[in-house]
Scaffold this motif. Structure first.
Motif, PDB file in Angstrom:
ATOM      1  N   MET A 131       0.807  -1.063  -0.062  1.00 35.22           N
ATOM      2  CA  MET A 131       0.002   0.054   0.028  1.00 35.22           C
ATOM      3  C   MET A 131       1.018   1.268  -0.051  1.00 35.22           C
ATOM      4  N   ASP A 132       0.435   2.192  -0.805  1.00 36.39           N
ATOM      5  CA  ASP A 132       1.023   3.424  -0.736  1.00 36.39           C
ATOM      6  C   ASP A 132       0.940   4.271   0.514  1.00 36.39           C
ATOM      7  N   TRP A 133       2.107   4.690   1.278  1.00 34.67           N
ATOM      8  CA  TRP A 133       1.907   5.258   2.667  1.00 34.67           C
ATOM      9  C   TRP A 133       1.255   6.692   2.666  1.00 34.67           C
ATOM     10  N   LYS A 134       1.551   7.330   1.335  1.00 31.49           N
ATOM     11  CA  LYS A 134       1.132   8.778   1.066  1.00 31.49           C
ATOM     12  C   LYS A 134      -0.541   8.626   0.791  1.00 31.49           C
ATOM     13  N   VAL A 141      -1.875   8.271   4.286  1.00 29.65           N
ATOM     14  CA  VAL A 141      -1.830   9.434   5.154  1.00 29.65           C
ATOM     15  C   VAL A 141      -2.900  10.453   4.413  1.00 29.65           C
ATOM     16  N   LYS A 142      -3.290  10.498   3.081  1.00 29.00           N
ATOM     17  CA  LYS A 142      -4.438  11.373   2.568  1.00 29.00           C
ATOM     18  C   LYS A 142      -5.596  10.968   3.079  1.00 29.00           C
ATOM     19  N   ASN A 143      -5.883   9.524   3.134  1.00 31.23           N
ATOM     20  CA  ASN A 143      -7.234   9.176   3.463  1.00 31.23           C
ATOM     21  C   ASN A 143      -7.302   9.624   5.282  1.00 31.23           C
ATOM     22  N   VAL A 144      -6.188   9.415   5.966  1.00 30.85           N
ATOM     23  CA  VAL A 144      -6.384   9.778   7.332  1.00 30.85           C
ATOM     24  C   VAL A 144      -6.180  11.353   7.860  1.00 30.85           C
ATOM     25  N   ALA A 145      -5.349  11.739   7.095  1.00 32.38           N
ATOM     26  CA  ALA A 145      -4.871  13.204   7.197  1.00 32.38           C
ATOM     27  C   ALA A 145      -4.992  14.001   5.809  1.00 32.38           C
ATOM     28  N   PRO A 146      -6.187  14.490   5.524  1.00 30.16           N
ATOM     29  CA  PRO A 146      -6.076  14.977   4.035  1.00 30.16           C
ATOM     30  C   PRO A 146      -5.285  16.159   3.794  1.00 30.16           C
ATOM     31  N   ASP A 195      -3.048  16.233  11.636  1.00 33.45           N
ATOM     32  CA  ASP A 195      -3.605  17.103  10.560  1.00 33.45           C
ATOM     33  C   ASP A 195      -4.083  18.498  10.981  1.00 33.45           C
ATOM     34  N   ASN A 196      -4.977  18.582  11.938  1.00 32.76           N
ATOM     35  CA  ASN A 196      -5.510  19.882  12.524  1.00 32.76           C
ATOM     36  C   ASN A 196      -4.452  20.973  12.931  1.00 32.76           C
ATOM     37  N   GLU A 197      -3.446  20.274  13.465  1.00 31.93           N
ATOM     38  CA  GLU A 197      -2.121  21.178  13.876  1.00 31.93           C
ATOM     39  C   GLU A 197      -1.653  21.648  12.651  1.00 31.93           C
TER      40      GLU A 197
END
Length: 172
Positions: free
Chosen positions: A1-4, A7-12, A64-66
């Motif tokens: 799986m592509d790590w990026k 990340v995009k799914n969890v932290a857009p 992601d919010n930070e």
């Protein structure tokens, strides 16, 4: 799986930055805040993200919010940067011959679906020695398909921005 992609799914916001010109900033942020090692590189981050527990992924979501706040303070819109980056690629293609992009896109997508067919038809058998590497490579290749489609057809973020601009320009 592509790590990026994960990340995009969890932290857009961080994911969008990783896919555009602000990638270096996002990698440095993740290395410092998520990994706890400001000197870490993409390989270290990839390993951590792909092996993260649900609790660690929840922490990534909080980060992601930070990151979003930090980018806002710097007056940087990572989504606009990513859209502009793709727009620049399309603009360059409009000024030159599209033949190389067409050929590469067709070859890549044909090869991808040929590989999928070979795997699912049983034409290619993955041995235990190559299964892990093959799965990783298939994930990376699968992650590239949306990039090709976004190049030719635009992104949903670009469509949202265009709709918002058209609504703002409407008289009345």
């Amino acid at each position: 799986m592509d790590w990026k992609a994960l990340v995009k799914n969890v932290a857009p916001t961080i994911g969008a930055a990783l896919g555009g010109p602000a990638a270096g900033t996002a990698v440095k942020f993740l290395a410092d805040k998520y990994l706890g090692d400001p000197e870490a590189d993409e390989k270290d981050l990839a390993e951590l993200v792909l092996n993260s527990s649900p609790e660690q992924l929840a922490e990534l979501r909080k980060l992601d919010n930070e990151f979003r706040v930090q980018m806002r303070q710097l007056d940087i819109d990572v989504f606009a940067l990513a859209v502009d980056d793709r727009k620049d690629a399309r603009g360059m293609a409009a000024k030159t011959s599209l033949m190389p992009q067409i050929i590469l896109s067709c070859l890549f997508i044909s090869g991808y679906f040929g590989l999928i067919w070979a795997l699912f038809s049983g034409e290619v058998v993955m041995t235990p020695e190559i299964e892990k590497t093959s799965t990783l490579m298939l994930g990376v290749i699968t992650g590239a398909i949306p990039m090709i489609l976004q190049f030719w057809f635009g992104s949903s973020q670009g469509s949202k921005d265009k709709t918002a601009q058209m609504a703002a320009q409407k008289p009345g």
